[in-house]
Scaffold this motif. Structure first.
Motif, PDB file in Angstrom:
ATOM      1  N   GLN A  82      50.076 -73.697  -0.066  1.00 34.17           N
ATOM      2  CA  GLN A  82      51.394 -74.322  -0.097  1.00 34.17           C
ATOM      3  C   GLN A  82      51.772 -74.881   1.268  1.00 34.17           C
ATOM      4  N   ALA A  83      51.463 -74.138   2.324  1.00 39.49           N
ATOM      5  CA  ALA A  83      51.787 -74.602   3.670  1.00 39.49           C
ATOM      6  C   ALA A  83      51.010 -75.867   4.018  1.00 39.49           C
ATOM      7  N   GLU A  84      49.774 -75.951   3.554  1.00 38.94           N
ATOM      8  CA  GLU A  84      48.959 -77.138   3.821  1.00 38.94           C
ATOM      9  C   GLU A  84      49.557 -78.373   3.153  1.00 38.94           C
ATOM     10  N   LYS A  85      50.234 -78.177   2.045  1.00 40.62           N
ATOM     11  CA  LYS A  85      50.876 -79.288   1.343  1.00 40.62           C
ATOM     12  C   LYS A  85      52.226 -79.669   1.945  1.00 40.62           C
ATOM     13  N   HIS A  86      53.010 -78.656   2.321  1.00 39.32           N
ATOM     14  CA  HIS A  86      54.414 -78.910   2.628  1.00 39.32           C
ATOM     15  C   HIS A  86      54.843 -78.577   4.053  1.00 39.32           C
ATOM     16  N   LEU A  87      54.102 -77.735   4.771  1.00 40.73           N
ATOM     17  CA  LEU A  87      54.552 -77.304   6.095  1.00 40.73           C
ATOM     18  C   LEU A  87      53.345 -77.104   7.004  1.00 40.73           C
ATOM     19  N   VAL A  88      52.634 -78.187   7.261  1.00 42.17           N
ATOM     20  CA  VAL A  88      51.418 -78.131   8.074  1.00 42.17           C
ATOM     21  C   VAL A  88      51.775 -77.711   9.497  1.00 42.17           C
ATOM     22  N   LEU A  89      50.978 -76.807  10.049  1.00 40.30           N
ATOM     23  CA  LEU A  89      51.204 -76.326  11.409  1.00 40.30           C
ATOM     24  C   LEU A  89      49.847 -76.014  12.027  1.00 40.30           C
ATOM     25  N   LYS A  90      49.255 -77.013  12.655  1.00 37.87           N
ATOM     26  CA  LYS A  90      47.902 -76.882  13.183  1.00 37.87           C
ATOM     27  C   LYS A  90      47.892 -76.136  14.521  1.00 37.87           C
ATOM     28  N   GLN A  91      46.697 -75.649  14.874  1.00 38.85           N
ATOM     29  CA  GLN A  91      46.513 -74.940  16.137  1.00 38.85           C
ATOM     30  C   GLN A  91      46.369 -75.935  17.283  1.00 38.85           C
ATOM     31  N   ASN A  92      46.456 -75.425  18.515  1.00 36.02           N
ATOM     32  CA  ASN A  92      46.392 -76.299  19.691  1.00 36.02           C
ATOM     33  C   ASN A  92      45.072 -77.047  19.810  1.00 36.02           C
ATOM     34  N   SER A  93      44.028 -76.501  19.186  1.00 30.15           N
ATOM     35  CA  SER A  93      42.713 -77.146  19.270  1.00 30.15           C
ATOM     36  C   SER A  93      42.611 -78.383  18.381  1.00 30.15           C
ATOM     37  N   ALA A  94      43.610 -78.622  17.524  1.00 31.33           N
ATOM     38  CA  ALA A  94      43.606 -79.800  16.639  1.00 31.33           C
ATOM     39  C   ALA A  94      44.038 -81.021  17.440  1.00 31.33           C
ATOM     40  N   TYR A  96      43.724 -84.288  17.115  1.00 26.82           N
ATOM     41  CA  TYR A  96      44.154 -85.557  16.519  1.00 26.82           C
ATOM     42  C   TYR A  96      45.361 -85.396  15.605  1.00 26.82           C
ATOM     43  N   ASP A  97      46.054 -84.282  15.721  1.00 26.82           N
ATOM     44  CA  ASP A  97      47.248 -84.056  14.914  1.00 26.82           C
ATOM     45  C   ASP A  97      48.493 -84.173  15.789  1.00 26.82           C
ATOM     46  N   ASP A  98      49.596 -84.545  15.148  1.00 25.49           N
ATOM     47  CA  ASP A  98      50.879 -84.620  15.836  1.00 25.49           C
ATOM     48  C   ASP A  98      51.466 -83.209  15.901  1.00 25.49           C
ATOM     49  N   LEU A  99      51.007 -82.432  16.856  1.00 19.75           N
ATOM     50  CA  LEU A  99      51.413 -81.028  16.938  1.00 19.75           C
ATOM     51  C   LEU A  99      52.914 -80.890  17.168  1.00 19.75           C
ATOM     52  N   ASP A 100      53.458 -81.688  18.072  1.00 15.60           N
ATOM     53  CA  ASP A 100      54.892 -81.595  18.336  1.00 15.60           C
ATOM     54  C   ASP A 100      55.706 -81.984  17.109  1.00 15.60           C
ATOM     55  N   GLY A 101      55.249 -82.997  16.381  1.00 16.06           N
ATOM     56  CA  GLY A 101      55.957 -83.418  15.166  1.00 16.06           C
ATOM     57  C   GLY A 101      55.955 -82.321  14.112  1.00 16.06           C
ATOM     58  N   GLN A 102      54.802 -81.667  13.946  1.00 19.48           N
ATOM     59  CA  GLN A 102      54.699 -80.578  12.982  1.00 19.48           C
ATOM     60  C   GLN A 102      55.603 -79.404  13.378  1.00 19.48           C
ATOM     61  N   ARG A 103      55.602 -79.071  14.651  1.00 26.18           N
ATOM     62  CA  ARG A 103      56.378 -77.919  15.109  1.00 26.18           C
ATOM     63  C   ARG A 103      57.870 -78.233  15.163  1.00 26.18           C
ATOM     64  N   ARG A 104      58.197 -79.491  15.393  1.00 33.54           N
ATOM     65  CA  ARG A 104      59.602 -79.903  15.327  1.00 33.54           C
ATOM     66  C   ARG A 104      60.134 -79.722  13.906  1.00 33.54           C
ATOM     67  N   LYS A 105      59.348 -80.127  12.929  1.00 32.87           N
ATOM     68  CA  LYS A 105      59.740 -79.966  11.529  1.00 32.87           C
ATOM     69  C   LYS A 105      59.864 -78.487  11.166  1.00 32.87           C
ATOM     70  N   ASP A 106      58.916 -77.683  11.632  1.00 33.05           N
ATOM     71  CA  ASP A 106      58.960 -76.243  11.371  1.00 33.05           C
ATOM     72  C   ASP A 106      60.209 -75.625  11.987  1.00 33.05           C
ATOM     73  N   HIS A 107      60.530 -76.022  13.211  1.00 30.78           N
ATOM     74  CA  HIS A 107      61.689 -75.506  13.924  1.00 30.78           C
ATOM     75  C   HIS A 107      62.982 -75.871  13.193  1.00 30.78           C
ATOM     76  N   LEU A 108      63.122 -77.151  12.848  1.00 29.98           N
ATOM     77  CA  LEU A 108      64.332 -77.621  12.171  1.00 29.98           C
ATOM     78  C   LEU A 108      64.496 -76.960  10.808  1.00 29.98           C
ATOM     79  N   SER A 109      63.426 -76.929  10.019  1.00 29.44           N
ATOM     80  CA  SER A 109      63.525 -76.397   8.656  1.00 29.44           C
ATOM     81  C   SER A 109      63.920 -74.930   8.656  1.00 29.44           C
ATOM     82  N   HIS A 110      63.431 -74.173   9.635  1.00 26.44           N
ATOM     83  CA  HIS A 110      63.804 -72.757   9.717  1.00 26.44           C
ATOM     84  C   HIS A 110      65.304 -72.601   9.930  1.00 26.44           C
ATOM     85  N   PHE A 111      65.874 -73.395  10.828  1.00 27.56           N
ATOM     86  CA  PHE A 111      67.293 -73.248  11.137  1.00 27.56           C
ATOM     87  C   PHE A 111      68.189 -73.788  10.021  1.00 27.56           C
ATOM     88  N   VAL A 112      67.735 -74.802   9.303  1.00 28.22           N
ATOM     89  CA  VAL A 112      68.515 -75.283   8.158  1.00 28.22           C
ATOM     90  C   VAL A 112      68.601 -74.193   7.095  1.00 28.22           C
TER      91      VAL A 112
END
Length: 494
Positions: A82-94, A96-112
Protein backbone atom coordinates in the motif's frame (compact mmCIF):
# COMPACT_ATOMS: atom_id res chain seq x y z
CA UNK A 1 23.58 4.15 18.65
CA UNK A 2 22.08 6.63 21.10
CA UNK A 3 23.24 10.17 21.53
CA UNK A 4 25.71 10.45 24.43
CA UNK A 5 28.84 12.30 25.47
CA UNK A 6 31.04 9.31 24.71
CA UNK A 7 33.21 9.21 21.59
CA UNK A 8 31.42 7.29 18.84
CA UNK A 9 32.85 3.93 17.77
CA UNK A 10 34.51 3.75 14.37
CA UNK A 11 31.38 2.19 12.85
CA UNK A 12 29.30 5.15 13.95
CA UNK A 13 31.91 7.61 12.68
CA UNK A 14 31.63 5.90 9.30
CA UNK A 15 27.85 6.23 9.56
CA UNK A 16 28.11 9.95 10.16
CA UNK A 17 30.46 10.35 7.18
CA UNK A 18 28.07 8.34 4.99
CA UNK A 19 25.11 10.41 6.10
CA UNK A 20 26.91 13.69 5.46
CA UNK A 21 27.89 12.60 1.96
CA UNK A 22 24.47 11.34 0.91
CA UNK A 23 21.89 13.58 2.58
CA UNK A 24 23.53 16.89 3.46
CA UNK A 25 21.71 18.53 0.54
CA UNK A 26 18.27 17.31 1.66
CA UNK A 27 15.73 19.40 3.52
CA UNK A 28 14.61 16.12 5.11
CA UNK A 29 17.89 14.24 5.74
CA UNK A 30 16.22 11.22 7.36
CA UNK A 31 13.57 8.83 6.10
CA UNK A 32 12.43 8.18 9.67
CA UNK A 33 10.60 11.05 11.32
CA UNK A 34 9.26 11.78 14.80
CA UNK A 35 7.28 14.73 13.37
CA UNK A 36 8.50 17.14 16.05
CA UNK A 37 7.97 20.25 13.92
CA UNK A 38 4.81 21.11 11.97
CA UNK A 39 5.11 21.83 8.22
CA UNK A 40 5.91 25.49 7.62
CA UNK A 41 5.14 25.83 3.93
CA UNK A 42 2.17 26.84 1.79
CA UNK A 43 -0.12 24.16 0.40
CA UNK A 44 -3.26 24.23 -1.72
CA UNK A 45 -6.55 22.89 -0.41
CA UNK A 46 -6.33 20.12 -3.02
CA UNK A 47 -2.87 19.04 -1.86
CA UNK A 48 -4.01 19.27 1.77
CA UNK A 49 -6.79 16.77 1.12
CA UNK A 50 -5.15 14.54 -1.49
CA UNK A 51 -1.97 13.71 0.43
CA UNK A 52 -4.01 12.97 3.57
CA UNK A 53 -6.28 10.58 1.66
CA UNK A 54 -3.22 8.74 0.33
CA UNK A 55 -1.84 8.28 3.83
CA UNK A 56 -5.29 7.25 5.03
CA UNK A 57 -5.24 4.29 2.63
CA UNK A 58 -2.01 3.04 4.21
CA UNK A 59 -3.32 3.44 7.76
CA UNK A 60 -6.56 1.69 6.78
CA UNK A 61 -4.51 -1.26 5.51
CA UNK A 62 -2.72 -1.38 8.86
CA UNK A 63 -6.05 -1.56 10.70
CA UNK A 64 -7.30 -4.17 8.25
CA UNK A 65 -4.22 -6.33 8.85
CA UNK A 66 -4.79 -6.16 12.59
CA UNK A 67 -8.46 -7.07 12.18
CA UNK A 68 -7.50 -10.06 10.04
CA UNK A 69 -5.02 -11.30 12.68
CA UNK A 70 -2.23 -11.38 10.13
CA UNK A 71 1.25 -12.32 11.28
CA UNK A 72 3.78 -9.51 11.52
CA UNK A 73 5.48 -10.64 8.30
CA UNK A 74 2.15 -10.81 6.45
CA UNK A 75 1.20 -7.38 7.78
CA UNK A 76 4.51 -5.85 6.68
CA UNK A 77 4.05 -7.23 3.17
CA UNK A 78 0.56 -5.75 2.89
CA UNK A 79 1.59 -2.39 4.36
CA UNK A 80 4.63 -2.12 2.08
CA UNK A 81 2.43 -2.77 -0.97
CA UNK A 82 0.00 0.00 0.00
CA UNK A 83 2.82 2.41 0.83
CA UNK A 84 4.44 1.74 -2.54
CA UNK A 85 1.20 2.80 -4.21
CA UNK A 86 0.21 5.76 -2.08
CA UNK A 87 3.04 6.92 0.22
CA UNK A 88 6.42 6.18 -1.34
CA UNK A 89 9.35 6.93 0.95
CA UNK A 90 12.68 5.84 -0.50
CA UNK A 91 15.99 5.50 1.33
CA UNK A 92 18.88 7.95 0.95
CA UNK A 93 20.62 5.57 -1.44
CA UNK A 94 17.82 6.08 -4.02
CA UNK A 95 19.72 8.60 -6.16
CA UNK A 96 17.10 9.17 -8.85
CA UNK A 97 14.08 9.76 -6.63
CA UNK A 98 12.69 13.05 -5.37
CA UNK A 99 13.47 12.27 -1.74
CA UNK A 100 12.56 15.72 -0.43
CA UNK A 101 9.27 15.66 -2.34
CA UNK A 102 8.38 12.25 -0.92
CA UNK A 103 9.27 13.27 2.63
CA UNK A 104 7.47 16.59 2.30
CA UNK A 105 4.30 14.70 1.39
CA UNK A 106 4.83 12.28 4.28
CA UNK A 107 5.36 15.18 6.69
CA UNK A 108 2.29 17.12 5.52
CA UNK A 109 -0.03 14.10 5.41
CA UNK A 110 0.86 13.10 8.96
CA UNK A 111 -0.03 16.53 10.34
CA UNK A 112 -3.27 16.78 8.36
CA UNK A 113 -4.42 13.47 9.80
CA UNK A 114 -3.41 14.66 13.26
CA UNK A 115 -5.98 17.45 12.85
CA UNK A 116 -8.60 14.94 11.71
CA UNK A 117 -8.03 12.30 14.37
CA UNK A 118 -7.31 14.31 17.51
CA UNK A 119 -11.01 14.93 18.21
CA UNK A 120 -11.87 11.91 20.31
CA UNK A 121 -10.04 9.48 22.55
CA UNK A 122 -10.95 6.55 20.31
CA UNK A 123 -9.65 8.23 17.14
CA UNK A 124 -6.46 9.29 18.92
CA UNK A 125 -5.87 5.75 20.18
CA UNK A 126 -6.41 4.22 16.74
CA UNK A 127 -4.24 6.85 15.04
CA UNK A 128 -1.34 6.30 17.44
CA UNK A 129 -1.55 2.54 16.98
CA UNK A 130 -1.64 2.76 13.17
CA UNK A 131 1.11 5.40 12.93
CA UNK A 132 3.33 3.48 15.35
CA UNK A 133 2.96 0.36 13.22
CA UNK A 134 3.90 2.34 10.10
CA UNK A 135 6.95 3.71 11.89
CA UNK A 136 7.99 0.18 12.96
CA UNK A 137 7.76 -1.09 9.38
CA UNK A 138 9.88 1.79 8.13
CA UNK A 139 12.37 1.32 10.96
CA UNK A 140 12.85 -2.36 10.13
CA UNK A 141 13.10 -1.63 6.40
CA UNK A 142 15.67 1.16 6.77
CA UNK A 143 19.24 0.28 5.90
CA UNK A 144 21.59 0.21 8.90
CA UNK A 145 23.56 3.35 7.97
CA UNK A 146 20.42 5.48 7.51
CA UNK A 147 18.89 4.16 10.72
CA UNK A 148 22.00 4.81 12.81
CA UNK A 149 22.33 8.32 11.39
CA UNK A 150 18.74 9.05 12.41
CA UNK A 151 19.22 7.65 15.92
CA UNK A 152 22.42 9.65 16.39
CA UNK A 153 20.52 12.81 15.44
CA UNK A 154 18.26 12.48 18.49
CA UNK A 155 18.64 12.26 22.23
CA UNK A 156 16.58 9.42 23.69
CA UNK A 157 17.59 10.20 27.29
CA UNK A 158 19.33 6.90 27.90
CA UNK A 159 22.30 6.31 30.21
CA UNK A 160 25.13 4.15 28.84
CA UNK A 161 26.12 1.29 31.15
CA UNK A 162 29.89 1.59 31.70
CA UNK A 163 32.15 -1.50 31.69
CA UNK A 164 32.54 -1.52 35.48
CA UNK A 165 28.77 -1.57 36.01
CA UNK A 166 28.34 -4.24 33.35
CA UNK A 167 30.93 -6.34 35.17
CA UNK A 168 29.17 -5.79 38.48
CA UNK A 169 25.89 -7.26 37.18
CA UNK A 170 27.46 -9.70 34.75
CA UNK A 171 25.66 -12.81 36.00
CA UNK A 172 22.23 -11.15 35.90
CA UNK A 173 22.75 -9.67 32.43
CA UNK A 174 24.31 -12.82 31.04
CA UNK A 175 21.39 -14.97 32.20
CA UNK A 176 19.09 -13.03 29.87
CA UNK A 177 21.28 -13.52 26.81
CA UNK A 178 20.56 -16.38 24.43
CA UNK A 179 22.76 -18.03 21.84
CA UNK A 180 23.24 -21.28 19.98
CA UNK A 181 25.92 -22.50 22.37
CA UNK A 182 27.92 -21.33 25.40
CA UNK A 183 30.85 -20.07 23.37
CA UNK A 184 28.66 -17.96 21.10
CA UNK A 185 26.70 -16.61 24.06
CA UNK A 186 29.85 -15.46 25.82
CA UNK A 187 31.28 -13.85 22.69
CA UNK A 188 28.03 -12.03 21.95
CA UNK A 189 27.67 -10.91 25.56
CA UNK A 190 31.16 -9.44 25.54
CA UNK A 191 30.30 -7.37 22.45
CA UNK A 192 26.89 -6.26 23.74
CA UNK A 193 26.32 -2.72 24.98
CA UNK A 194 23.67 -1.77 27.52
CA UNK A 195 21.64 1.34 28.29
CA UNK A 196 19.73 2.26 31.44
CA UNK A 197 16.20 3.67 31.31
CA UNK A 198 13.35 3.85 33.80
CA UNK A 199 11.52 0.52 33.62
CA UNK A 200 8.23 2.29 32.82
CA UNK A 201 9.63 3.16 29.40
CA UNK A 202 10.01 -0.49 28.36
CA UNK A 203 7.00 -2.34 29.84
CA UNK A 204 6.95 -4.77 26.90
CA UNK A 205 10.53 -5.90 27.64
CA UNK A 206 9.74 -6.18 31.33
CA UNK A 207 6.72 -8.35 30.55
CA UNK A 208 8.82 -10.62 28.35
CA UNK A 209 11.65 -10.71 30.93
CA UNK A 210 14.15 -9.44 28.39
CA UNK A 211 15.79 -6.89 30.72
CA UNK A 212 17.48 -6.83 34.11
CA UNK A 213 15.70 -4.62 36.68
CA UNK A 214 17.54 -2.90 39.49
CA UNK A 215 16.14 -0.13 41.72
CA UNK A 216 13.67 1.06 39.09
CA UNK A 217 16.15 0.93 36.23
CA UNK A 218 15.91 -1.41 33.26
CA UNK A 219 19.21 -2.51 31.68
CA UNK A 220 18.41 -2.69 27.97
CA UNK A 221 20.79 -4.43 25.52
CA UNK A 222 21.40 -2.60 22.25
CA UNK A 223 19.68 -5.40 20.34
CA UNK A 224 16.44 -4.45 22.16
CA UNK A 225 16.85 -0.69 21.72
CA UNK A 226 13.95 -0.52 19.26
CA UNK A 227 11.58 -0.90 22.21
CA UNK A 228 12.85 2.40 23.63
CA UNK A 229 12.53 4.11 20.27
CA UNK A 230 9.00 2.86 19.57
CA UNK A 231 7.89 3.74 23.09
CA UNK A 232 9.27 7.25 22.73
CA UNK A 233 7.53 7.66 19.38
CA UNK A 234 4.15 6.63 20.79
CA UNK A 235 4.55 8.77 23.89
CA UNK A 236 5.42 11.90 21.90
CA UNK A 237 2.59 11.33 19.43
CA UNK A 238 0.02 10.85 22.20
CA UNK A 239 1.05 14.13 23.82
CA UNK A 240 1.02 15.95 20.47
CA UNK A 241 -2.52 14.74 19.68
CA UNK A 242 -3.81 15.91 23.06
CA UNK A 243 -2.26 19.33 22.48
CA UNK A 244 -3.73 19.50 18.98
CA UNK A 245 -7.17 18.64 20.35
CA UNK A 246 -6.99 21.62 22.71
CA UNK A 247 -6.01 23.97 19.88
CA UNK A 248 -8.47 22.61 17.30
CA UNK A 249 -11.42 24.92 18.20
CA UNK A 250 -9.50 27.75 16.55
CA UNK A 251 -10.19 26.07 13.19
CA UNK A 252 -13.97 25.92 13.67
CA UNK A 253 -14.57 29.05 11.63
CA UNK A 254 -12.52 27.83 8.66
CA UNK A 255 -15.20 26.53 6.30
CA UNK A 256 -12.55 25.21 3.89
CA UNK A 257 -10.84 22.78 6.25
CA UNK A 258 -13.50 21.51 8.64
CA UNK A 259 -15.49 19.55 5.97
CA UNK A 260 -12.26 17.93 4.78
CA UNK A 261 -11.24 16.95 8.31
CA UNK A 262 -14.71 15.56 8.99
CA UNK A 263 -14.53 13.45 5.84
CA UNK A 264 -11.07 12.15 6.75
CA UNK A 265 -12.07 11.11 10.25
CA UNK A 266 -15.15 9.33 8.91
CA UNK A 267 -12.96 7.73 6.26
CA UNK A 268 -10.74 6.20 8.93
CA UNK A 269 -13.82 4.56 10.43
CA UNK A 270 -14.95 3.23 7.04
CA UNK A 271 -11.52 2.01 5.98
CA UNK A 272 -10.63 5.08 3.84
CA UNK A 273 -12.87 6.91 1.47
CA UNK A 274 -12.87 6.27 -2.25
CA UNK A 275 -14.53 7.75 -5.31
CA UNK A 276 -13.78 4.62 -7.31
CA UNK A 277 -14.41 4.84 -11.05
CA UNK A 278 -12.37 1.88 -12.28
CA UNK A 279 -9.74 1.96 -14.97
CA UNK A 280 -10.06 5.07 -17.13
CA UNK A 281 -13.20 6.03 -15.25
CA UNK A 282 -15.22 3.00 -16.25
CA UNK A 283 -16.20 -0.36 -14.81
CA UNK A 284 -17.29 -2.14 -17.97
CA UNK A 285 -14.49 -4.72 -18.32
CA UNK A 286 -14.53 -3.97 -22.04
CA UNK A 287 -18.11 -5.09 -22.75
CA UNK A 288 -21.49 -3.41 -22.88
CA UNK A 289 -23.89 -4.14 -20.06
CA UNK A 290 -27.50 -4.67 -21.05
CA UNK A 291 -30.58 -4.47 -18.86
CA UNK A 292 -31.27 -8.20 -19.09
CA UNK A 293 -27.77 -9.02 -17.77
CA UNK A 294 -28.26 -7.30 -14.40
CA UNK A 295 -30.12 -10.08 -12.62
CA UNK A 296 -27.48 -12.70 -13.41
CA UNK A 297 -24.66 -10.27 -12.58
CA UNK A 298 -26.20 -9.55 -9.18
CA UNK A 299 -25.96 -13.24 -8.27
CA UNK A 300 -22.35 -13.52 -9.33
CA UNK A 301 -20.63 -10.17 -8.84
CA UNK A 302 -22.47 -7.78 -6.50
CA UNK A 303 -21.45 -6.94 -2.93
CA UNK A 304 -24.10 -7.58 -0.33
CA UNK A 305 -25.31 -3.96 -0.13
CA UNK A 306 -26.14 -3.86 -3.86
CA UNK A 307 -27.41 -7.43 -3.95
CA UNK A 308 -29.86 -6.50 -1.17
CA UNK A 309 -31.13 -3.50 -3.16
CA UNK A 310 -31.50 -5.58 -6.31
CA UNK A 311 -33.43 -8.33 -4.52
CA UNK A 312 -35.72 -5.78 -2.87
CA UNK A 313 -36.40 -4.16 -6.24
CA UNK A 314 -37.28 -7.50 -7.84
CA UNK A 315 -39.48 -8.46 -4.89
CA UNK A 316 -41.43 -5.20 -4.55
CA UNK A 317 -41.09 -3.87 -8.11
CA UNK A 318 -40.15 -0.61 -6.46
CA UNK A 319 -37.46 1.19 -4.46
CA UNK A 320 -37.74 4.43 -2.52
CA UNK A 321 -35.92 7.52 -3.76
CA UNK A 322 -32.57 7.02 -1.96
CA UNK A 323 -32.52 3.34 -2.81
CA UNK A 324 -33.08 4.14 -6.50
CA UNK A 325 -30.37 6.81 -6.38
CA UNK A 326 -27.81 4.54 -4.72
CA UNK A 327 -28.48 1.52 -6.91
CA UNK A 328 -28.88 3.56 -10.09
CA UNK A 329 -25.51 5.28 -9.69
CA UNK A 330 -23.88 1.93 -8.93
CA UNK A 331 -25.25 0.51 -12.20
CA UNK A 332 -24.22 3.62 -14.12
CA UNK A 333 -20.59 3.36 -12.99
CA UNK A 334 -20.71 -0.39 -13.62
CA UNK A 335 -21.29 0.45 -17.29
CA UNK A 336 -25.07 0.53 -17.85
CA UNK A 337 -25.89 3.12 -20.53
CA UNK A 338 -28.75 5.58 -20.13
CA UNK A 339 -30.87 3.73 -22.69
CA UNK A 340 -30.33 0.39 -20.94
CA UNK A 341 -30.92 2.04 -17.55
CA UNK A 342 -34.32 3.33 -18.64
CA UNK A 343 -35.17 -0.14 -19.97
CA UNK A 344 -34.02 -1.80 -16.73
CA UNK A 345 -35.99 0.48 -14.42
CA UNK A 346 -39.09 0.36 -16.62
CA UNK A 347 -39.10 -3.44 -16.52
CA UNK A 348 -38.44 -3.44 -12.77
CA UNK A 349 -41.34 -1.03 -12.10
CA UNK A 350 -43.75 -3.40 -13.81
CA UNK A 351 -46.74 -2.52 -11.61
CA UNK A 352 -47.07 1.07 -12.83
CA UNK A 353 -48.22 2.49 -16.16
CA UNK A 354 -45.95 3.94 -18.81
CA UNK A 355 -47.42 7.37 -18.23
CA UNK A 356 -46.67 7.29 -14.49
CA UNK A 357 -43.15 5.99 -15.12
CA UNK A 358 -42.39 8.73 -17.67
CA UNK A 359 -43.78 11.48 -15.43
CA UNK A 360 -42.28 10.42 -12.09
CA UNK A 361 -39.15 8.38 -12.75
CA UNK A 362 -37.61 8.90 -16.21
CA UNK A 363 -36.43 12.44 -15.38
CA UNK A 364 -34.57 11.28 -12.23
CA UNK A 365 -32.84 8.50 -14.17
CA UNK A 366 -31.66 10.96 -16.82
CA UNK A 367 -30.69 13.44 -14.09
CA UNK A 368 -28.36 10.90 -12.44
CA UNK A 369 -26.60 10.49 -15.81
CA UNK A 370 -26.07 14.25 -16.09
CA UNK A 371 -28.63 14.70 -18.86
CA UNK A 372 -31.08 16.87 -16.91
CA UNK A 373 -30.94 19.63 -14.30
CA UNK A 374 -27.44 21.00 -13.70
CA UNK A 375 -26.03 18.15 -15.82
CA UNK A 376 -23.46 16.99 -13.25
CA UNK A 377 -21.65 13.66 -13.54
CA UNK A 378 -22.67 12.13 -10.20
CA UNK A 379 -20.34 9.45 -8.77
CA UNK A 380 -21.61 6.23 -7.20
CA UNK A 381 -21.71 6.15 -3.42
CA UNK A 382 -18.68 4.67 -1.69
CA UNK A 383 -18.54 2.59 1.49
CA UNK A 384 -17.97 5.68 3.63
CA UNK A 385 -21.23 7.24 2.40
CA UNK A 386 -23.18 3.99 2.61
CA UNK A 387 -22.02 3.44 6.20
CA UNK A 388 -22.70 7.04 7.25
CA UNK A 389 -25.14 7.57 10.12
CA UNK A 390 -28.70 7.98 8.85
CA UNK A 391 -28.23 5.76 5.79
CA UNK A 392 -30.85 3.47 7.37
CA UNK A 393 -32.35 0.76 5.21
CA UNK A 394 -29.96 1.55 2.36
CA UNK A 395 -26.84 1.25 4.49
CA UNK A 396 -24.20 -1.45 4.84
CA UNK A 397 -25.71 -4.83 5.83
CA UNK A 398 -22.60 -5.70 7.82
CA UNK A 399 -23.28 -2.64 9.98
CA UNK A 400 -27.09 -2.50 10.09
CA UNK A 401 -28.18 -6.17 10.30
CA UNK A 402 -28.31 -7.94 13.65
CA UNK A 403 -25.91 -10.93 13.92
CA UNK A 404 -28.50 -13.66 13.29
CA UNK A 405 -30.04 -11.93 10.28
CA UNK A 406 -26.62 -11.14 8.85
CA UNK A 407 -25.45 -14.74 9.03
CA UNK A 408 -28.67 -16.00 7.44
CA UNK A 409 -28.38 -13.39 4.71
CA UNK A 410 -24.76 -14.27 4.00
CA UNK A 411 -25.55 -17.96 3.56
CA UNK A 412 -28.61 -17.35 1.38
CA UNK A 413 -26.74 -14.81 -0.74
CA UNK A 414 -23.36 -16.49 -1.22
CA UNK A 415 -23.69 -20.21 -0.53
CA UNK A 416 -23.82 -20.88 -4.29
CA UNK A 417 -20.39 -19.18 -4.52
CA UNK A 418 -18.78 -21.40 -1.91
CA UNK A 419 -19.48 -19.59 1.36
CA UNK A 420 -20.16 -22.12 4.15
CA UNK A 421 -21.39 -21.97 7.72
CA UNK A 422 -17.82 -22.70 8.83
CA UNK A 423 -16.75 -19.37 7.32
CA UNK A 424 -19.18 -17.30 9.40
CA UNK A 425 -17.18 -17.08 12.68
CA UNK A 426 -14.26 -15.50 10.81
CA UNK A 427 -16.57 -12.95 9.20
CA UNK A 428 -18.54 -12.20 12.37
CA UNK A 429 -15.34 -11.61 14.33
CA UNK A 430 -14.57 -8.76 11.94
CA UNK A 431 -18.14 -7.44 12.14
CA UNK A 432 -18.04 -7.48 15.95
CA UNK A 433 -14.82 -5.46 15.78
CA UNK A 434 -16.66 -2.88 13.60
CA UNK A 435 -14.35 -3.70 10.68
CA UNK A 436 -17.26 -3.82 8.25
CA UNK A 437 -15.20 -3.14 5.13
CA UNK A 438 -12.79 -5.92 6.14
CA UNK A 439 -15.70 -8.34 6.64
CA UNK A 440 -16.92 -7.52 3.13
CA UNK A 441 -13.39 -8.08 1.81
CA UNK A 442 -13.25 -11.47 3.52
CA UNK A 443 -16.53 -12.47 1.86
CA UNK A 444 -15.03 -11.45 -1.50
CA UNK A 445 -12.00 -13.67 -0.87
CA UNK A 446 -14.13 -16.67 0.08
CA UNK A 447 -16.57 -16.33 -2.82
CA UNK A 448 -13.77 -15.88 -5.36
CA UNK A 449 -11.47 -18.66 -4.17
CA UNK A 450 -12.34 -20.60 -7.33
CA UNK A 451 -10.73 -17.73 -9.28
CA UNK A 452 -7.48 -18.11 -7.36
CA UNK A 453 -8.14 -15.50 -4.65
CA UNK A 454 -6.63 -16.47 -1.29
CA UNK A 455 -7.18 -15.18 2.22
CA UNK A 456 -5.37 -11.86 2.56
CA UNK A 457 -5.42 -11.07 -1.18
CA UNK A 458 -8.33 -8.66 -0.87
CA UNK A 459 -9.58 -6.89 -4.00
CA UNK A 460 -6.50 -6.34 -6.10
CA UNK A 461 -4.44 -6.20 -2.93
CA UNK A 462 -6.76 -3.73 -1.17
CA UNK A 463 -9.77 -4.03 1.08
CA UNK A 464 -13.21 -3.05 -0.20
CA UNK A 465 -13.89 0.69 -0.10
CA UNK A 466 -16.48 0.91 -2.88
CA UNK A 467 -19.26 -1.38 -4.20
CA UNK A 468 -18.12 -0.79 -7.78
CA UNK A 469 -14.58 -1.80 -6.86
CA UNK A 470 -15.98 -5.13 -5.60
CA UNK A 471 -18.21 -5.73 -8.65
CA UNK A 472 -15.71 -4.68 -11.30
CA UNK A 473 -12.89 -6.83 -9.94
CA UNK A 474 -15.27 -9.77 -9.56
CA UNK A 475 -16.16 -9.46 -13.24
CA UNK A 476 -12.49 -9.18 -14.20
CA UNK A 477 -11.65 -12.36 -12.30
CA UNK A 478 -14.57 -14.24 -13.79
CA UNK A 479 -13.69 -13.10 -17.30
CA UNK A 480 -10.02 -14.08 -16.85
CA UNK A 481 -10.95 -17.49 -15.40
CA UNK A 482 -13.46 -18.13 -18.18
CA UNK A 483 -10.95 -17.08 -20.84
CA UNK A 484 -8.28 -19.36 -19.42
CA UNK A 485 -10.72 -22.30 -19.37
CA UNK A 486 -11.73 -21.69 -22.99
CA UNK A 487 -8.08 -21.46 -24.06
CA UNK A 488 -7.38 -24.78 -22.34
CA UNK A 489 -10.33 -26.40 -24.14
CA UNK A 490 -9.06 -25.15 -27.50
CA UNK A 491 -5.57 -26.41 -26.75
CA UNK A 492 -6.87 -29.86 -25.83
CA UNK A 493 -8.93 -30.08 -29.01
CA UNK A 494 -12.02 -32.21 -29.63
Amino acid sequence: MFKSTERKPFQQQDTAIYQASTSSHLQYPHRLNFYDKPPLFDVTIEEFETCALERLRVLAEIESSAARNRTWEESKTAIRAQAEKHLVLKQNSAKYDDLDGQRRKDHLSHFVLRLAFCRSEDLRRRFVKAESTLFKVRYEDDILTDREAFLNSRNFNTIPVLPDEKKKYESQLYSLYYGKNETERKAAFEREKYFKVKWTRVPDLVEKRRVFLNRGWAYVPSQEQSSIIFGEYENQLEKALELTARLLPRLDEDTRLIPILNNLSQGFIAGSSSEWMGENGEGTCGEEIRAEMIDDMSKRHFPMCMKTLHDRLQRDNHLKHFGRLQYGLFLKVLGLSIEEAVAFWRKSFSRITDDKFNKEYRYNIRHSYGLEGKRANYPAKNCLQIMAPGSGEYGCPYKTYNPDNLQSALLSTYSHQGLKAADLPDIMQLVNANSFHTACTRVFEITHSSCGVKKGDGVNGEHVTHPNQYAAHSRELYKATKGAAESEDVAMGP
